[in-house]
Motif scaffolding. Structure first.
Motif, mmCIF file in Angstrom:
data_model
loop_
_atom_site.group_PDB
_atom_site.id
_atom_site.type_symbol
_atom_site.label_atom_id
_atom_site.label_comp_id
_atom_site.label_asym_id
_atom_site.label_seq_id
_atom_site.Cartn_x
_atom_site.Cartn_y
_atom_site.Cartn_z
ATOM 1 N N THR A 162 0.819 -1.365 0.032
ATOM 2 C CA THR A 162 0.004 0.023 0.042
ATOM 3 C C THR A 162 0.774 1.150 0.047
ATOM 4 O OG1 THR A 162 -0.106 0.405 2.425
ATOM 5 C CG2 THR A 162 -1.571 -1.179 1.496
ATOM 6 N N ASP A 163 0.386 2.204 -0.728
ATOM 7 C CA ASP A 163 0.995 3.527 -0.600
ATOM 8 C C ASP A 163 -0.049 4.506 -1.136
ATOM 9 O OD1 ASP A 163 4.133 4.369 -0.789
ATOM 10 O OD2 ASP A 163 2.876 5.733 -1.540
ATOM 11 N N VAL A 164 0.240 5.907 -0.894
ATOM 12 C CA VAL A 164 -0.570 6.960 -1.172
ATOM 13 C C VAL A 164 -0.245 7.036 -2.814
ATOM 14 C CG1 VAL A 164 1.047 8.737 -1.075
ATOM 15 C CG2 VAL A 164 -1.200 9.241 -0.785
ATOM 16 N N ASP A 165 0.870 6.412 -3.130
ATOM 17 C CA ASP A 165 1.347 6.438 -4.733
ATOM 18 C C ASP A 165 0.809 5.128 -5.188
ATOM 19 O OD1 ASP A 165 2.827 6.333 -7.333
ATOM 20 O OD2 ASP A 165 4.694 6.203 -6.109
ATOM 21 N N LEU A 166 -0.250 5.098 -5.869
ATOM 22 C CA LEU A 166 -0.666 3.713 -6.175
ATOM 23 C C LEU A 166 0.281 3.196 -7.477
ATOM 24 C CD1 LEU A 166 -2.645 1.371 -6.153
ATOM 25 C CD2 LEU A 166 -4.323 2.745 -7.634
ATOM 26 N N ARG B 8 -4.131 1.482 -3.086
ATOM 27 C CA ARG B 8 -3.784 2.950 -2.596
ATOM 28 C C ARG B 8 -4.392 3.126 -1.095
ATOM 29 N NH1 ARG B 8 -3.756 8.580 -3.038
ATOM 30 N NH2 ARG B 8 -5.517 8.969 -1.413
ATOM 31 N N CYS B 9 -3.550 3.670 -0.398
ATOM 32 C CA CYS B 9 -3.772 3.757 0.908
ATOM 33 C C CYS B 9 -3.193 5.126 1.478
ATOM 34 C CB CYS B 9 -3.533 2.756 1.800
ATOM 35 S SG CYS B 9 -3.851 2.906 3.646
ATOM 36 N N ASP B 10 -3.852 6.098 1.836
ATOM 37 C CA ASP B 10 -3.251 7.518 2.531
ATOM 38 C C ASP B 10 -3.485 6.953 4.041
ATOM 39 O OD1 ASP B 10 -2.913 9.765 4.099
ATOM 40 O OD2 ASP B 10 -3.884 11.080 2.339
ATOM 41 N N ASN C 298 4.771 1.665 8.366
ATOM 42 C CA ASN C 298 5.931 2.358 7.684
ATOM 43 C C ASN C 298 5.811 3.837 6.798
ATOM 44 O OD1 ASN C 298 8.831 2.033 6.368
ATOM 45 N ND2 ASN C 298 7.311 2.289 4.722
ATOM 46 N N ALA C 299 4.700 4.169 6.549
ATOM 47 C CA ALA C 299 4.690 5.246 5.759
ATOM 48 C C ALA C 299 5.199 6.487 6.626
ATOM 49 C CB ALA C 299 3.244 5.475 5.412
ATOM 50 N N GLY C 300 5.921 7.387 5.659
ATOM 51 C CA GLY C 300 6.492 8.547 6.468
ATOM 52 C C GLY C 300 6.835 9.555 5.523
ATOM 53 N N ILE C 301 6.811 10.717 6.067
ATOM 54 C CA ILE C 301 7.333 11.941 5.204
ATOM 55 C C ILE C 301 8.159 12.791 6.280
ATOM 56 C CG2 ILE C 301 5.352 12.079 3.877
ATOM 57 C CD1 ILE C 301 4.300 14.378 5.711
ATOM 58 N N THR C 302 8.854 13.850 5.935
ATOM 59 C CA THR C 302 9.679 14.951 6.482
ATOM 60 C C THR C 302 9.273 16.109 6.014
ATOM 61 O OG1 THR C 302 11.656 14.634 5.003
ATOM 62 C CG2 THR C 302 11.649 13.374 7.295
ATOM 63 N N ASP D 84 0.161 13.707 11.614
ATOM 64 C CA ASP D 84 -0.627 13.121 10.953
ATOM 65 C C ASP D 84 -0.350 11.569 10.314
ATOM 66 O OD1 ASP D 84 -2.699 14.454 11.968
ATOM 67 O OD2 ASP D 84 -3.351 15.560 10.194
ATOM 68 N N VAL D 85 0.687 11.744 9.283
ATOM 69 C CA VAL D 85 1.397 10.575 8.572
ATOM 70 C C VAL D 85 1.922 9.780 9.487
ATOM 71 C CG1 VAL D 85 2.915 9.797 6.737
ATOM 72 C CG2 VAL D 85 1.574 12.073 6.372
ATOM 73 N N HIS D 86 2.684 10.144 10.310
ATOM 74 C CA HIS D 86 3.502 9.038 11.270
ATOM 75 C C HIS D 86 2.782 8.621 12.394
ATOM 76 C CE1 HIS D 86 7.483 9.500 9.427
ATOM 77 N NE2 HIS D 86 7.193 10.711 9.189
ATOM 78 N N LEU D 87 2.153 9.401 13.341
ATOM 79 C CA LEU D 87 1.645 8.741 14.578
ATOM 80 C C LEU D 87 0.196 8.585 14.431
ATOM 81 C CD1 LEU D 87 2.304 8.214 17.231
ATOM 82 C CD2 LEU D 87 1.741 10.762 17.975
#
Ligand code: NAP
Length: 247
Positions: free
Chosen positions: A36-40, A61-63, A90-94, A112-115
């Protein structure tokens, strides 16, 4: 016989980096994987590569900030493969910047993305796992969550929060046969760190006892350990995969 033979797993943020490596290592060990990823398109490519290699994977696809999409990703695993044995959040951004210039949006999206994402993934996977009476959840934290990092007040707070989330969930879910552990990677060579200034990256590498950055597969193998029965008596643990940095 693979370490995850007959098991089904969901991996978030799996279109690239550590998530992609985890999906591929899991599949090589016999797991059926929901990539899964926001980027299908990226998730599709990873699932196609796994299937071409003789594994079993589907892309969804999963946000992870969306309750509905996280629930749907977990449901896709259960519907398609019958069980949800492993969940990897695992999904993450900085959005790295000092607090003086950090906006509330920079703070909020990282939290939001991490926690929130890891919390939603843990909660939704646990719904299915409690019915099964078994399951392993692995949440990807970071060394930043242990030691802090200037310019990462948002990220470090979220990653430290993931440790508290994992330990609390481990206490809630242990009696149901569900284990929850966290991994704290150090400096790993992924698209996320490719954005760092090369001189800073090189200086950080010199500080590492093993004298190099880690590869995504080296984190994926630690995640595999926590996902499979080799770690059957571990829950609420935090595994550092750092080359010895800031031990
Ligand atoms: P990465 O290469 O940037 O991959 C992260 C993936 O997550 C990307 O495919 C990204 O998609 C996806 N993503 C972003 N926002 C999302 C959302 N809302 N929902 C679902 N997916 C989303 O990062 P990485 O280095 O592999 O990091 C993976 C995890 O390890 C992260 O939690 C990170 O914080 C942690 N970590 C990494 C390091 C390191 O040195 N690399 C160290 C410690 C911890 P897009 O590309 O479309 O944004």
């Amino acid at each position: 016989m693979g370490l995850l033979e007959g098991r089904s797993a969901v991996v978030t943020g799996a279109a690239r980096g550590i998530g992609e490596a985890t999906a591929k290592v899991f599949a090589a060990q016999g797991a059926r994987v929901v990539v899964t990823d926001v980027d299908l398109a990226g998730a599709d490519a990873v699932a196609a590569a796994i299937n071409a290699d003789g594994g079993t994977a589907v892309a969804v696809r999963c946000d992870v900030t969306s309750e509905d999409e996280v629930r749907a990703a977990v449901a896709a695993c259960k519907d398609r493969f019958g069980t949800v044995d492993v969940m990897v959040n695992n999904a993450g951004i900085t959005r790295d910047v000092t607090m003086r210039r950090m906006t509330l949006d920079d703070y909020q999206i990282v939290m939001d993305v991490h926690l929130k994402g890891a919390w939603l993934g843990t909660r939704e996977a646990a719904v299915v796992m409690r019915e099964q009476g078994s399951g392993a959840i692995v949440n990807i934290s970071s060394l930043s969550g242990k030691v802090g990092n200037a310019g990462q007040t948002n990220y470090a707070a979220a990653k430290a929060g993931i440790v508290g989330l994992s330990k609390s969930a481990a206490k809630e879910l242990g009696h149901l046969g569900i284990r929850v552990n966290a991994v704290q990677p150090g400096l790993i060579r992924t698209p996320m760190t490719a954005a760092m200034r090369q001189d800073i990256f090189a200086a950080r590498e010199k500080d590492i006892p093993l004298q190099r950055a880690g590869e995504p597969e080296e984190v994926a193998k630690a995640v595999l350990f926590l996902a499979c029965d080799l770690s059957s008596y571990m829950t609420g643990g935090v595994l550092e995969v750092t080359g010895g940095r800031l031990m």
